[in-house]
Design a protein around this motif. Structure first.
Motif, PDB file in Angstrom:
ATOM      1  N   GLN A 129       0.816  -1.215   0.000  1.00 40.24           N
ATOM      2  CA  GLN A 129       0.000   0.000   0.000  1.00 40.24           C
ATOM      3  C   GLN A 129       0.850   1.265   0.000  1.00 40.24           C
ATOM      4  OE1 GLN A 129      -2.740  -0.371   3.284  1.00 40.24           O
ATOM      5  NE2 GLN A 129      -3.489  -2.364   2.550  1.00 40.24           N
ATOM      6  N   ALA A 130       2.029   1.195   0.614  1.00 38.42           N
ATOM      7  CA  ALA A 130       2.906   2.367   0.657  1.00 38.42           C
ATOM      8  C   ALA A 130       3.553   2.644  -0.691  1.00 38.42           C
ATOM      9  CB  ALA A 130       3.980   2.173   1.720  1.00 38.42           C
ATOM     10  N   GLY A 131       3.538   1.656  -1.583  1.00 36.93           N
ATOM     11  CA  GLY A 131       4.071   1.879  -2.918  1.00 36.93           C
ATOM     12  C   GLY A 131       5.468   1.350  -3.155  1.00 36.93           C
ATOM     13  N   ALA A 132       5.974   0.487  -2.253  1.00 35.83           N
ATOM     14  CA  ALA A 132       7.294  -0.107  -2.470  1.00 35.83           C
ATOM     15  C   ALA A 132       7.288  -0.901  -3.772  1.00 35.83           C
ATOM     16  CB  ALA A 132       7.687  -1.007  -1.310  1.00 35.83           C
ATOM     17  N   HIS A 133       8.472  -1.071  -4.329  1.00 35.38           N
ATOM     18  CA  HIS A 133       8.580  -1.729  -5.630  1.00 35.38           C
ATOM     19  C   HIS A 133       8.772  -3.234  -5.523  1.00 35.38           C
ATOM     20  CE1 HIS A 133       9.858   2.499  -6.268  1.00 35.38           C
ATOM     21  NE2 HIS A 133       9.107   2.368  -7.337  1.00 35.38           N
ATOM     22  N   GLY A 134       9.136  -3.739  -4.333  1.00 36.46           N
ATOM     23  CA  GLY A 134       9.350  -5.167  -4.205  1.00 36.46           C
ATOM     24  C   GLY A 134       9.597  -5.589  -2.770  1.00 36.46           C
ATOM     25  N   LEU A 135       9.623  -6.908  -2.560  1.00 42.41           N
ATOM     26  CA  LEU A 135       9.864  -7.523  -1.257  1.00 42.41           C
ATOM     27  C   LEU A 135      11.066  -8.456  -1.352  1.00 42.41           C
ATOM     28  CD1 LEU A 135       6.271  -8.660  -0.223  1.00 42.41           C
ATOM     29  CD2 LEU A 135       7.689  -7.084   1.102  1.00 42.41           C
ATOM     30  N   ILE A 136      11.809  -8.567  -0.255  1.00 46.51           N
ATOM     31  CA  ILE A 136      12.810  -9.612  -0.136  1.00 46.51           C
ATOM     32  C   ILE A 136      12.380 -10.526   0.999  1.00 46.51           C
ATOM     33  CG2 ILE A 136      15.211 -10.166   0.337  1.00 46.51           C
ATOM     34  CD1 ILE A 136      16.067  -7.638  -0.961  1.00 46.51           C
ATOM     35  N   VAL A 137      12.223 -11.799   0.681  1.00 47.96           N
ATOM     36  CA  VAL A 137      11.721 -12.796   1.627  1.00 47.96           C
ATOM     37  C   VAL A 137      12.679 -13.988   1.605  1.00 47.96           C
ATOM     38  CG1 VAL A 137       9.770 -14.266   2.218  1.00 47.96           C
ATOM     39  CG2 VAL A 137       9.349 -12.053   1.100  1.00 47.96           C
ATOM     40  N   SER A 138      13.483 -14.204   2.666  1.00 46.13           N
ATOM     41  CA  SER A 138      13.387 -13.510   3.930  1.00 46.13           C
ATOM     42  C   SER A 138      14.785 -13.326   4.513  1.00 46.13           C
ATOM     43  CB  SER A 138      12.548 -14.330   4.910  1.00 46.13           C
ATOM     44  OG  SER A 138      13.191 -15.567   5.174  1.00 46.13           O
ATOM     45  N   ASN A 139      14.834 -12.641   5.634  1.00 48.02           N
ATOM     46  CA  ASN A 139      16.077 -12.446   6.376  1.00 48.02           C
ATOM     47  C   ASN A 139      16.372 -13.702   7.207  1.00 48.02           C
ATOM     48  OD1 ASN A 139      18.328 -11.122   7.615  1.00 48.02           O
ATOM     49  ND2 ASN A 139      17.254  -9.175   7.503  1.00 48.02           N
ATOM     50  N   THR A 140      17.372 -13.610   8.064  1.00 51.81           N
ATOM     51  CA  THR A 140      17.726 -14.737   8.923  1.00 51.81           C
ATOM     52  C   THR A 140      16.650 -14.966   9.984  1.00 51.81           C
ATOM     53  OG1 THR A 140      18.990 -13.276  10.372  1.00 51.81           O
ATOM     54  CG2 THR A 140      20.191 -14.371   8.584  1.00 51.81           C
ATOM     55  N   THR A 141      16.669 -16.162  10.580  1.00 55.01           N
ATOM     56  CA  THR A 141      15.659 -16.529  11.571  1.00 55.01           C
ATOM     57  C   THR A 141      16.273 -16.693  12.961  1.00 55.01           C
ATOM     58  OG1 THR A 141      13.968 -18.170  12.156  1.00 55.01           O
ATOM     59  CG2 THR A 141      15.944 -18.994  11.065  1.00 55.01           C
ATOM     60  N   LEU A 142      15.458 -16.484  13.969  1.00 54.55           N
ATOM     61  CA  LEU A 142      15.845 -16.774  15.349  1.00 54.55           C
ATOM     62  C   LEU A 142      15.479 -18.200  15.741  1.00 54.55           C
ATOM     63  CD1 LEU A 142      14.786 -13.421  17.048  1.00 54.55           C
ATOM     64  CD2 LEU A 142      17.106 -14.204  16.552  1.00 54.55           C
ATOM     65  N   GLY A 143      14.759 -18.903  14.875  1.00 61.70           N
ATOM     66  CA  GLY A 143      14.367 -20.271  15.153  1.00 61.70           C
ATOM     67  C   GLY A 143      15.562 -21.208  15.167  1.00 61.70           C
ATOM     68  N   ARG A 144      15.442 -22.291  15.901  1.00 59.83           N
ATOM     69  CA  ARG A 144      16.528 -23.265  16.019  1.00 59.83           C
ATOM     70  C   ARG A 144      16.015 -24.703  15.903  1.00 59.83           C
ATOM     71  NH1 ARG A 144      18.770 -19.060  15.485  1.00 59.83           N
ATOM     72  NH2 ARG A 144      20.552 -18.226  16.669  1.00 59.83           N
ATOM     73  N   ASP A 145      14.864 -24.906  15.328  1.00 64.29           N
ATOM     74  CA  ASP A 145      14.276 -26.240  15.266  1.00 64.29           C
ATOM     75  C   ASP A 145      15.100 -27.166  14.370  1.00 64.29           C
ATOM     76  OD1 ASP A 145      12.246 -25.337  16.856  1.00 64.29           O
ATOM     77  OD2 ASP A 145      10.795 -25.074  15.231  1.00 64.29           O
ATOM     78  N   GLY A 146      15.299 -28.393  14.840  1.00 61.18           N
ATOM     79  CA  GLY A 146      15.865 -29.441  14.017  1.00 61.18           C
ATOM     80  C   GLY A 146      17.352 -29.344  13.738  1.00 61.18           C
ATOM     81  N   LEU A 147      18.092 -28.561  14.511  1.00 55.64           N
ATOM     82  CA  LEU A 147      19.520 -28.406  14.268  1.00 55.64           C
ATOM     83  C   LEU A 147      20.320 -29.492  14.988  1.00 55.64           C
ATOM     84  CD1 LEU A 147      19.899 -24.521  14.622  1.00 55.64           C
ATOM     85  CD2 LEU A 147      19.537 -25.863  12.540  1.00 55.64           C
TER      86      LEU A 147
END
Length: 361
Positions: free
Chosen positions: A241-259
């Motif tokens: 809605q703000a008019g950005a031209h694109g998205l980057i999905v995604s940054n790093t995660t804080l999750g630690r499942d299954g490591l």
């Protein structure tokens, strides 16, 4: 060669020391007259991978993610590896050292990294000096922008606007980073109301700078993978809605499942193989939420052509890699380009844009 010779030697070093050594080598290679241009011309990506997004030409959808070349010291060398675009930064208005070391960790058993670098960079003026000294690059160079650690959130917009003003004449795109987990309070800027205001402010700044620089770079927003689904939907909506031209999905995660790695307990953002499926799922959701009208850059756990292909089919128009380069080496980019072309041919698809979002419709 990389996996059998170079990687074992690099992995004997501290992760950040190995990172700096690699960058120093690439920086030196960037200074060899003519080499980057000749290398990039020797094995160009297949024509089926070329596309125009944001009005810019990309010879390949595979780009370099932010964080690897924060200060743009090796742009020519990275271009020569076959990338379709490069994202440098995160840059802040003022230089800052980042968090204390150690702050970068390999989770070898998981083919992952944990970093808590904290936006260590030489500042916007130094980045401008480096980029403006380069010859015109055939590979678009995006700039990831953030706020200084000591800037309170209520003044954060000012830091982003300072970066835009300092770098608009050398940036081919701006990426608003509000999703790093390593700057205290930064992720709070992803909240929909404030995020919309920040995006509009950056867009207004690029429009105001058009007369001064004769350029208006597209503006993208990088989101975290840890948002609650309702918050992710709200943030995507606010960006659109703000008019950005694109998205980057995604940054790093804080999750630690299954490591499996003993270093899984280190604080910071996790990247690499554990994000492969999660980021692809979020790309598909972002594509669905935007109706395919907002270009998406997919990043997170791309180790193979099949990983890349899945993200394109989920809705990404462009892709970025970082952690996989640590584990697979510089030949990864050519392998991804070659493998994507082969997958398109296998499926009888003439052009990469034809598969974007087919699994999300």
């Amino acid at each position: 060669m990389y996996r059998s010779l170079a990687r074992p030697l690099l992995f004997r070093l501290d992760a950040e020391d190995a990172h700096h050594l690699t960058l120093n080598v690439l920086e030196a290679a960037s200074r060899v007259p003519g080499w980057p241009v000749l290398a990039s011309a020797a094995l160009p990506p297949a024509p089926a991978l070329a596309q125009t997004v944001f009005g810019q030409h990309f010879a390949s959808p595979v780009g370099l993610a932010a964080g690897l070349d924060k200060n743009a010291v090796a742009v020519p060398a990275f271009s020569a590896l076959g990338f379709g675009f490069l994202e440098v930064g995160t840059v802040t208005p003022r230089p800052q050292p980042g968090n204390e070391r150690p702050r970068l960790f390999r989770l070898t058993e998981d083919e992952a990294l944990i970093n808590r670098m904290g936006f260590n960079n030489a500042g916007a003026d130094a980045l401008h000096a480096r980029l403006s000294a380069l010859a015109r690059q055939p590979t678009p160079v995006w700039v990831n922008i953030g706020k200084n650690k000591d800037t309170p959130n209520e003044d954060a917009a000012g830091d982003y606007l300072k970066c835009v003003h300092a770098l608009q004449d050398v940036a081919d795109a701006f990426v608003i980073n509000v999703s790093s987990p390593n700057t205290p309070g930064l992720r709070a800027l992803q909240a929909a109301d404030g995020l919309g205001e920040l995006v509009r402010a950056v867009l207004d700044a690029t429009e105001a700078g058009r007369v001064r620089t004769l350029r208006r770079p597209p503006v993208l927003v990088k989101l975290a993978p840890d948002l609650h689904p309702a918050d992710f939907e709200a943030s995507v909506g606010a960006v659109q809605q703000a008019g950005a031209h694109g998205l980057i999905v995604s940054n790093t995660t804080l999750g630690r499942d299954g490591l499996f790695s003993g270093k899984a307990g280190e604080t910071g953002g996790l990247s690499g193989r554990p994000l492969t499926r999660k980021s692809t799922t979020l790309i598909r959701e972002a594509y669905r939420l935007t109706g395919g009208t907002l270009p998406i850059v997919g990043v997170g756990g791309i180790f193979s052509p099949a990983d890349a292909y899945a993200k394109l089919r989920a809705g990404a128009s462009l892709l970025e890699v970082y952690s996989a380069l640590v584990y697979e080496g510089p030949g990864l980019v050519r392998r991804l380009n070659r493998g994507l072309a082969e997958l398109l041919a296998r499926d009888g698809v003439g052009h990469v844009a034809e598969i974007v979002g087919v699994d999300a419709r």
